[in-house]
Write a protein that holds these residues in place. Structure first.
Motif, short mmCIF file in Angstrom:
data_model
loop_
_atom_site.label_atom_id
_atom_site.label_comp_id
_atom_site.label_asym_id
_atom_site.label_seq_id
_atom_site.Cartn_x
_atom_site.Cartn_y
_atom_site.Cartn_z
N LYS A 222 0.80 -1.02 -0.01
CA LYS A 222 0.15 0.01 0.04
C LYS A 222 0.98 1.27 0.05
O LYS A 222 1.90 1.12 0.78
CB LYS A 222 -0.76 0.27 1.37
N GLU A 223 0.44 2.18 -0.94
CA GLU A 223 1.22 3.50 -0.95
C GLU A 223 1.37 4.19 0.58
O GLU A 223 0.44 4.18 1.39
CB GLU A 223 0.26 4.57 -1.75
N ARG A 225 3.14 2.62 2.93
CA ARG A 225 3.50 1.74 3.98
C ARG A 225 4.57 0.82 3.54
O ARG A 225 4.83 0.28 2.30
CB ARG A 225 2.32 0.85 3.93
N VAL A 229 0.83 -5.70 3.14
CA VAL A 229 -0.45 -5.78 3.64
C VAL A 229 -0.95 -7.30 3.80
O VAL A 229 -1.49 -7.64 5.04
CB VAL A 229 -1.56 -5.13 2.78
N CYS A 242 -5.55 -7.33 -4.91
CA CYS A 242 -4.95 -6.06 -5.44
C CYS A 242 -5.91 -5.05 -6.00
O CYS A 242 -6.28 -3.97 -5.74
CB CYS A 242 -3.68 -6.09 -6.36
N ALA A 245 -8.53 -3.89 -3.60
CA ALA A 245 -7.77 -3.07 -2.50
C ALA A 245 -7.91 -1.43 -3.01
O ALA A 245 -8.12 -0.64 -2.16
CB ALA A 245 -6.81 -3.36 -2.18
N LYS A 248 -4.42 2.63 -4.91
CA LYS A 248 -3.14 2.90 -3.79
C LYS A 248 -2.48 1.72 -3.45
O LYS A 248 -1.38 1.54 -2.69
CB LYS A 248 -3.35 3.85 -2.69
N HIS A 249 -2.77 0.65 -4.36
CA HIS A 249 -2.10 -0.57 -3.79
C HIS A 249 -1.53 -1.29 -4.97
O HIS A 249 -1.80 -0.88 -6.35
CB HIS A 249 -2.95 -1.65 -3.46
N HIS A 250 -0.36 -1.91 -4.80
CA HIS A 250 0.08 -2.65 -5.87
C HIS A 250 1.21 -4.05 -5.41
O HIS A 250 0.87 -4.18 -4.29
CB HIS A 250 1.27 -1.74 -6.63
#
Length: 284
Positions: A222-223, A225, A229, A242, A245, A248-250
């Protein structure tokens, strides 16, 4: 083998490590080496003079040796640090026991290790080790009625034990080891000796299990962090999570690692298999 001191440990500790009196005696192979990967053992034998190990990696082994001194206080009918040998497949197999109570037939081995190492109970190597030692003792006329590993947890935390229900409740854990049949034990010993004999002529590949290979995983990040996650072994599940979510997730692919090769095999610098594996990770 050269013992280095890269972290400037006190010279008294380093000297104690360098002056380790351990010897497997006049034998072709010890129990500890028998249950180890044949490739690892053969490479260590070939390159022994060129091997290096840092004193910091031997500290907990030093603690284990101190435990053996304490065990000498155990009392009558107790045999500690004794070594016996048997012959199989033309080789002499030697085994040293930590603690054997001849009155009760209880054979124990003491290990100083981490809480993680007992997360899933007894390890396969421990089961094999204890059953081989029992076989050796029986051949020398002793009666063995019970096998156990006594684990001293070097990183045990009282506060963690109070917070977690699946954490060891005390810093010393006793693990009962199941007996193998006499036939199974003899088959295991003979097979392992043949593997080690063959490895001296032609090096076999270490299996994923022998390398302590971890699985490839996909980390859902997560952007903002730093830690994942969640981790997924399935790419499809990772991609679905992903997508669900949000933007903002990758995903980040994390290749599995050979833990033993990276941290616990002094012969790794001379191992072509491990060097190939490292090179392939860099190329990816």
């Amino acid at each position: 083998m050269q013992i280095t001191n890269k972290f400037n440990l006190p010279e008294s500790i380093v000297n104690a490590i360098r002056n380790d009196p351990y010897t497997s005696g006049p034998c072709d192979i010890s129990v500890t080496r028998l249950i180890s990967p044949p490739r690892k053992v053969a490479l260590e034998r070939q390159h022994f003079k060129d091997l290096e190990e840092d004193a910091s990696d031997r500290v907990w082994s030093l603690f284990g040796q101190a435990m053996h001194v304490v065990l000498e206080r155990a009392g009558q009918n107790v045999m500690t640090e004794a070594r016996h040998s048997i012959e199989r497949q033309g080789w002499v197999l030697s085994g040293a026991l930590d603690h054997f109570d001849s009155a009760t037939g209880l054979l124990s081995d003491y290990k100083v290790t981490s809480c993680y190492s007992i997360k899933n109970g007894s390890r396969s190597e421990w089961i094999a080790q204890m059953n081989i030692l029992a076989t050796i003792l029986r051949e020398h006329g002793y009666t063995v009625n019970q096998l156990q590993i006594v684990v001293i947890l070097r990183d045990w935390s009282k506060s963690q034990a109070q917070r977690s229900t699946d954490y060891p409740t005390q810093p010393v854990v006793t693990i009962e080891i199941p007996f193998w049949s006499e036939e199974k034990c003899e088959e295991y010993i003979d097979e392992r000796i043949r593997l080690h004999q063959a490895a001296r002529d032609k090096l076999p590949e270490c299996s994923a299990e022998e390398r302590w290979q971890t699985a490839n995983v996909f980390a859902l990040m997560k952007e903002g962090r730093k830690t994942a996650v969640k981790l997924f072994e399935s790419e499809d599940e990772a991609e679905a999570a992903c997508k669900a979510a949000g933007d903002k997730h990758h995903l980040v692919f994390r290749p599995g690692k050979s833990i033993r090769c990276e941290s616990y095999c002094p012969a790794a610098p001379f191992c072509e298999q491990y060097q190939r594996e490292k090179a392939s990770v860099v190329e990816e």
